[in-house]
Design a protein around this motif. Structure first.
Motif, PDB file in Angstrom:
ATOM      1  N   TYR A 103      13.125  82.877  36.230  1.00  0.00           N
ATOM      2  CA  TYR A 103      11.735  83.334  36.180  1.00  0.00           C
ATOM      3  C   TYR A 103      10.792  82.278  36.747  1.00  0.00           C
ATOM      4  N   LEU A 104      10.967  81.017  36.310  1.00  0.00           N
ATOM      5  CA  LEU A 104      10.083  79.957  36.784  1.00  0.00           C
ATOM      6  C   LEU A 104      10.240  79.738  38.280  1.00  0.00           C
ATOM      7  N   PHE A 105      11.462  79.865  38.778  1.00  0.00           N
ATOM      8  CA  PHE A 105      11.663  79.724  40.218  1.00  0.00           C
ATOM      9  C   PHE A 105      10.917  80.812  40.977  1.00  0.00           C
ATOM     10  N   ALA A 106      11.093  82.052  40.555  1.00  0.00           N
ATOM     11  CA  ALA A 106      10.430  83.160  41.245  1.00  0.00           C
ATOM     12  C   ALA A 106       8.919  83.042  41.159  1.00  0.00           C
ATOM     13  N   GLU A 107       8.421  82.471  40.063  1.00  0.00           N
ATOM     14  CA  GLU A 107       6.989  82.280  39.871  1.00  0.00           C
ATOM     15  C   GLU A 107       6.448  81.142  40.724  1.00  0.00           C
ATOM     16  N   GLY A 108       7.334  80.272  41.225  1.00  0.00           N
ATOM     17  CA  GLY A 108       6.898  79.128  42.020  1.00  0.00           C
ATOM     18  C   GLY A 108       6.394  77.982  41.189  1.00  0.00           C
ATOM     19  N   LEU A 371       3.689  78.265  52.562  1.00  0.00           N
ATOM     20  CA  LEU A 371       3.306  77.852  51.214  1.00  0.00           C
ATOM     21  C   LEU A 371       2.649  78.976  50.426  1.00  0.00           C
ATOM     22  N   GLY A 372       2.397  80.102  51.076  1.00  0.00           N
ATOM     23  CA  GLY A 372       1.897  81.262  50.352  1.00  0.00           C
ATOM     24  C   GLY A 372       2.996  82.029  49.638  1.00  0.00           C
ATOM     25  N   ARG A 373       4.231  81.711  49.931  1.00  0.00           N
ATOM     26  CA  ARG A 373       5.370  82.342  49.244  1.00  0.00           C
ATOM     27  C   ARG A 373       5.662  81.531  47.985  1.00  0.00           C
ATOM     28  N   THR A 374       5.713  82.193  46.849  1.00  0.00           N
ATOM     29  CA  THR A 374       5.786  81.452  45.590  1.00  0.00           C
ATOM     30  C   THR A 374       7.012  80.548  45.526  1.00  0.00           C
ATOM     31  N   GLU A 375       8.146  81.018  46.029  1.00  0.00           N
ATOM     32  CA  GLU A 375       9.353  80.199  45.954  1.00  0.00           C
ATOM     33  C   GLU A 375       9.237  78.933  46.801  1.00  0.00           C
ATOM     34  N   VAL A 376       8.597  79.046  47.974  1.00  0.00           N
ATOM     35  CA  VAL A 376       8.421  77.878  48.846  1.00  0.00           C
ATOM     36  C   VAL A 376       7.385  76.936  48.244  1.00  0.00           C
ATOM     37  N   HIS A 377       6.320  77.495  47.720  1.00  0.00           N
ATOM     38  CA  HIS A 377       5.312  76.710  46.997  1.00  0.00           C
ATOM     39  C   HIS A 377       5.993  75.879  45.909  1.00  0.00           C
ATOM     40  N   GLY A 378       6.846  76.531  45.104  1.00  0.00           N
ATOM     41  CA  GLY A 378       7.523  75.829  44.029  1.00  0.00           C
ATOM     42  C   GLY A 378       8.531  74.815  44.525  1.00  0.00           C
ATOM     43  N   PHE A 379       9.196  75.119  45.639  1.00  0.00           N
ATOM     44  CA  PHE A 379      10.164  74.197  46.244  1.00  0.00           C
ATOM     45  C   PHE A 379       9.488  72.885  46.618  1.00  0.00           C
ATOM     46  N   MET A 380       8.329  72.972  47.276  1.00  0.00           N
ATOM     47  CA  MET A 380       7.640  71.755  47.702  1.00  0.00           C
ATOM     48  C   MET A 380       7.000  71.032  46.522  1.00  0.00           C
ATOM     49  N   LEU A 381       6.494  71.769  45.567  1.00  0.00           N
ATOM     50  CA  LEU A 381       5.948  71.147  44.359  1.00  0.00           C
ATOM     51  C   LEU A 381       7.035  70.341  43.654  1.00  0.00           C
ATOM     52  N   ALA A 382       8.232  70.933  43.533  1.00  0.00           N
ATOM     53  CA  ALA A 382       9.334  70.239  42.866  1.00  0.00           C
ATOM     54  C   ALA A 382       9.772  69.012  43.654  1.00  0.00           C
ATOM     55  N   SER A 383       9.729  69.085  44.988  1.00  0.00           N
ATOM     56  CA  SER A 383      10.103  67.923  45.799  1.00  0.00           C
ATOM     57  C   SER A 383       9.207  66.734  45.490  1.00  0.00           C
TER      58      SER A 383
END
Length: 717
Positions: A103-108, A371-383
Motif C-alpha cells: 500500500y505504501l509503495f503504491a501511495e508513493g 515524478l508525477g507517478r506516485t511509485e516514481v515519486h516514492g522511489f526517489m524519496l526513498a533514495s
C-alpha cells in the motif's frame, strides 16, 4: 497436468508459477511439482534430510512430480550433470511482502523502500535465503537470473502481487554477494536483462549486474558527530565545503584509491586546510565514468569502483570521527538509457514520461523521471532517505534543479507540453521537491538539502509553509558567473565591470546561499581557476589569492573544488589525479596555505559566518569606486563584532586611501594577501594602526590605509 502451463514454462512465458509449481492439493494428498530444466533427477527429502522418494520426470524438459499423502516441509536433492544440489523449493513458500508495504509503495510514501524491494538476505519461514522484489506492473513474466541458475529465465519466475505490480520470490540458501539481474517478458517479447533498480550493491563497471548486499548492518561509531550535527548545520555556523571527485583526487600506486586509501589521505588533508565538509560528486553506481557520476542508474548503491558498500560506510564514519561532514551530489532529474537500466523497464515508460517532450532530456540524451507517478515519486524519496539514514550522510546537493522546475528547459517552442494550467512550471517536480524537503526536515533533523538552481526561481531555500521549495541552501550561480567574469578582466578594464561585484549584494540575502566554485568551472575549455587569471605569472597568483579572499569574506557559505586551493594550471581531468607535484613550487604552496588561513579566519571570526543570510551582517562602505576598482565593506556578528574588508582589484599600490570605520582606536590587520608568506610583494598596511577622527563613508572615524596590489585587507578593531 495442464499441458498449456507446461508449454508456458517451457517457453518462459508463465506469469503465475505459484499456481502450478510447488505443493498443491491433489485428492486426499498433495502433489509437488518442480520445474528444473537441465536436471537429470530430483529426490524429495524431508526437512531433516530423509528420503521421501524420487520425483517422476513428467516432461522431458524438466518437470518433476511426486505425490505425498499429506502436506509437510520438504527439500530437494537435485542431480545436475555437474554435481548435486540440496535446497528448499522456492515455490513452497508463501508471499513475502506485507499489505502495508504494498500500500505504501503504491501511495508513493514508503519511507524505507529499500527494506522491501530489491534483494535482501532474510530468514523466511525458518529458512535462510534471499528475497527478491521488483516493480514491473506491465510485464507478462519476471524471473531472477544469475550464476546460481546459469542465467536461465525458466528457472526462477516470480510471483506477481496485485495490484501493486510488484514481482517477488524467495530463493532459499542463496547468500550475499551473488550477482543477479531480472529477465522480463514484456508485451512485445523478452527484454534485455535489467539490473535491479533497488540494488544496494553492484558489480564493478563495465559489468552491470546487481549484487545481493550483506545482511549485517554497519557498526557505526560516530555518535558524537551525529548528536551535534544539528548545531553544526545551523545558518549561523560556518560551512566550508571541499568538493572532490573520489576517483581523481589523489591516486594510489598509479590507480584510483579505495575508500580506505582515500580516507587515509583525504581526512588529514581536509582537517589541515580547515574545511568543515567534503562534497563528493555522485558516487551512486553509474555505467559511464565520463559522466562523473551525474548519469547514475543505481540510486541505492555506492559505486563498486572504490570498494564495497561497507567500506563506503566506514569512510563516512571515519570522516565524522575526524570532525568532517560528508555531502553527496544526488541526481533526481534524469537517468541514462542504457539497456540494463530503467528506460522502458518493463517494456513501457515506467520510470520516465512516455512522451519525448516530457521524458527525454535534449541536453544530456537522458530520460526524465516521471515524478508525477506516485511509485516514481516514492522511489526517489526513498533514495534520498536511504543515503541520509543508512550511510549517515550529512546532506544532499540536488543536481540540476532548474532542469526539473521548468517544462521548457532547453526546449524550443513547440517542443514542450504545458502543465494543466497552461504554464511552463513542472508542477509534479515542484511537489516532489517540496515533499522531499519536508520529509527530510522532519525525519532527518540537521541534514543539509542544497539546490543547484541556476535561475531566479523565488524561495528555493524558503520553508514550504511559506511557499518555498524548502531547501536549506541554494548555490549562488549568479555570484559565481559575475565574479568569475569580473576577475578574468584585465585590471585596466575592471572599472567598466564594477557592477559584477556589487550586483550580487543586492540579492545576497534573498536565499541562504552557498558560493560555489565547483567542478563545472574548471572543465570543457573554461580553464582552471588559476588559468583564468589575467596578467603575468605573478599577477595570476595575486589575482587567485584576491579572488579566494573575496569569496571567503563575501556573505554566503563556501564551496571550492579540489585543485583550486593550490592553483592547478590544467583543467580537471577525471582520468588522472591532481597535479600534486606543483606544491614543490612556492607560489602553489602559498596559495594552499592561504586557503588554510582563510578557513581559520572564517571559522574563528563570528562576523564572517554568523549572519551570512541576513542583511544586518553586511554593510557597504565603498561600493562606487569604479575608477580605482576598490571595494570595502563591514561584516558584522551577532554580538556587535565587526570586521573591515577592503579589496584592491588593480595591480597598483594605493597610498593614503581613507576608509570610514565604526569604532575609534586601534585596528589590527588579520590578513593581507600580498604578504610575502603568500608569495606577495609585501606591500600594504600590516600590523596595527590607529583611526583618525576624520569622518568618511558615514562613519565618524576613519583609517588611512596603504592598499596592496591585487590584494585583500581584513582588519579587526
Amino acid at each position: 497436468m495442464n499441458h498449456n502451463t507446461v508449454e508456458r514454462l517451457r517457453q518462459a512465458e508463465e506469469g503465475d508459477p505459484f499456481g502450478f509449481l510447488g505443493p498443491h492439493a491433489h485428492g486426499d494428498g498433495v502433489l509437488i511439482r518442480v520445474w528444473l530444466p537441465g536436471a537429470d533427477a530430483v529426490d524429495l527429502l524431508t526437512a531433516d534430510g530423509e528420503s521421501l522418494g524420487a520425483m517422476q520426470l513428467s516432461d522431458p524438459d524438466g518437470l518433476f512430480e511426486l505425490r505425498l499423502a499429506q502436506p509437510q516441509r520438504y527439500r530437494l536433492r537435485i542431480h545436475w550433470p555437474g554435481g548435486v544440489q540440496e535446497c528448499e523449493d522456492p515455490y513452497s513458500f508463501g508471499p513475502l511482502l506485507g499489505e502495508t508495504d504494498l500500500y505504501l509503495f503504491a501511495e508513493g510514501n514508503h519511507r524505507e523502500l529499500w527494506r522491501c524491494l530489491g534483494s535482501r538476505p532474510v530468514e523466511h519461514e525458518g529458512v535462510p535465503g534471499v528475497r527478491f522484489a521488483v516493480w514491473a506492473p506491465n510485464a507478462k513474466r519476471v524471473s531472477v537470473v544469475g550464476d546460481f541458475n546459469s542465467w536461465d529465465g525458466r528457472r526462477h519466475p516470480m510471483r506477481l502481487r496485485y495490484p501493486a505490480g510488484i514481482w517477488e520470490l524467495f530463493i532459499p540458501r542463496l547468500e550475499a554477494g551473488e550477482c543477479y539481474k531480472y529477465e522480463i517478458l514484456g508485451q512485445g517479447g523478452v527484454l534485455p536483462l535489467r539490473a535491479d533498480p533497488l540494488a544496494q550493491a553492484t558489480e564493478m563497471p563495465p559489468a552491470t549486474a546487481s549484487r545481493v548486499p550483506q545482511a549485517e548492518p554497519f557498526a557505526w561509531q560516530d555518535e558524537q558527530w551525529m548528536s551535534a550535527r544539528d548545531k553544526r548545520h545551523g545558518p549561523q555556523a560556518p560551512l566550508a565545503i571541499y568538493e572532490l571527485h573520489a576517483g581523481s583526487w589523489q591516486w594510489t600506486q598509479g590507480r584510483p584509491p579505495s575508500w580506505d586509501e582515500l580516507a587515509d589521505r583525504l581526512i588529514p588533508y581536509v582537517q589541515d586546510l580547515g574545511f568543515t565538509h567534503i562534497e563528493l560528486m555522485p558516487i551512486m553506481e553509474h555505467p559511464f565514468g565520463g559522466s562523473w557520476g551525474y548519469q547514475p542508474l543505481s540510486m541505492f548503491a555506492p559505486t563498486a569502483r572504490f570498494g564495497s558498500p561497507e567500506r563506503f560506510a566506514a569512510f563516512v564514519d571515519r570522516c565524522h570521527r575526524a570532525g568532517i561532514g560528508v555531502i553527496l551530489d544526488w541526481v533526481p532529474g534524469h537517468f541514462p538509457n542504457d539497456a540494463h537500466g530503467l528506460a522502458e523497464f518493463d517494456g513501457t515508460a515506467l520510470y520516465e514520461y512516455a512522451h519525448p517532450f516530457e521524458g527525454f532530456h535534449p541536453d544530456w540524451n537522458t530520460c526524465i523521471y516521471n515524478l508525477g507517478r506516485t511509485e516514481v515519486h516514492g522511489f526517489m524519496l526513498a533514495s534520498a532517505l536511504y543515503w541520509l539514514r543508512e550511510y549517515h550522510v550529512d546532506g544532499l546537493r540536488v543536481d540540476a534543479v532548474a532542469s526539473m522546475l521548468y517544462r521548457d528547459y532547453s526546449r524550443e517552442a513547440g517542443q514542450w507540453i504545458p502543465n494543466r494550467h497552461g504554464g511552463r512550471e513542472n508542477l509534479e517536480a515542484i511537489e516532489f521537491l517540496q515533499h522531499l524537503n519536508e520529509v527530510v526536515r522532519t525525519e532527518v533533523p540537521g541534514a543539509l538539502m542544497i539546490a543547484e538552481e541556476s535561475t531566479a526561481w523565488p524561495g528555493v531555500s524558503r520553508p514550504v509553509q511559506e511557499g518555498g521549495l524548502g531547501f536549506t541552501h541554494k548555490w549562488n550561480m549568479g555570484w559565481m558567473n559575475d565574479s568569475l567574469s569580473y576577475i578574468q578582466q584585465d585590471p585596466m578594464f575592471r572599472r567598466h565591470h564594477h557592477h559584477q561585484i556589487t550586483f550580487g549584494l543586492h540579492y545576497a540575502f534573498s536565499e541562504r546561499f552557498i558560493l560555489p566554485i565547483s567542478h563545472d568551472e574548471v572543465v570543457h575549455g573554461k580553464r582552471s581557476l588559476l588559468g583564468r587569471m589575467p596578467g603575468d605569472r605573478w599577477q595570476q597568483f595575486a589575482n587567485l589569492r584576491l579572488f579566494l579572499a573575496l569569496m571567503w569574506t563575501h556573505p554566503g557559505k563556501k564551496l571550492l573544488f579540489m585543485g583550486c586551493e593550490f592553483g592547478q594550471w590544467c583543467e580537471w581531468n577525471h582520468d588522472q589525479q591532481l597535479d600534486w607535484y606543483l606544491l614543490q613550487y612556492p607560489e602553489h604552496a602559498a596559495s594552499q596555505a592561504l586557503v588554510r588561513e582563510l578557513n581559520r579566519l572564517y571559522r574563528g571570526e563570528p562576523a564572517l559566518h554568523q549572519l551570512d543570510d541576513r542583511a544586518e551582517g553586511f554593510q557597504w562602505l565603498i561600493g562606487d569606486d569604479a575608477r580605482n576598482s576598490v571595494f570595502a565593506w563591514l561584516r558584522h556578528g551577532r554580538d556587535g563584532e565587526s570586521l573591515l574588508v577592503v579589496h584592491n582589484f588593480t595591480p597598483q599600490v594605493i597610498d593614503g586611501y581613507r576608509i570610514g570605520v565604526p569604532k575609534a582606536g586601534s585596528w589590527r590587520v588579520l590578513l593581507n594577501t600580498d604578504e610575502s608568506r603568500w608569495s606577495g610583494s609585501g606591500a600594504g598596511t600590516q600590523g596595527e594602526l590607529h583611526s583618525d577622527a576624520v569622518a568618511a563613508h558615514g562613519q565618524a572615524d576613519s583609517l588611512n590605509l596603504q592598499l596592496p596590489p591585487l590584494a585583500t585587507l581584513l582588519l579587526r578593531p
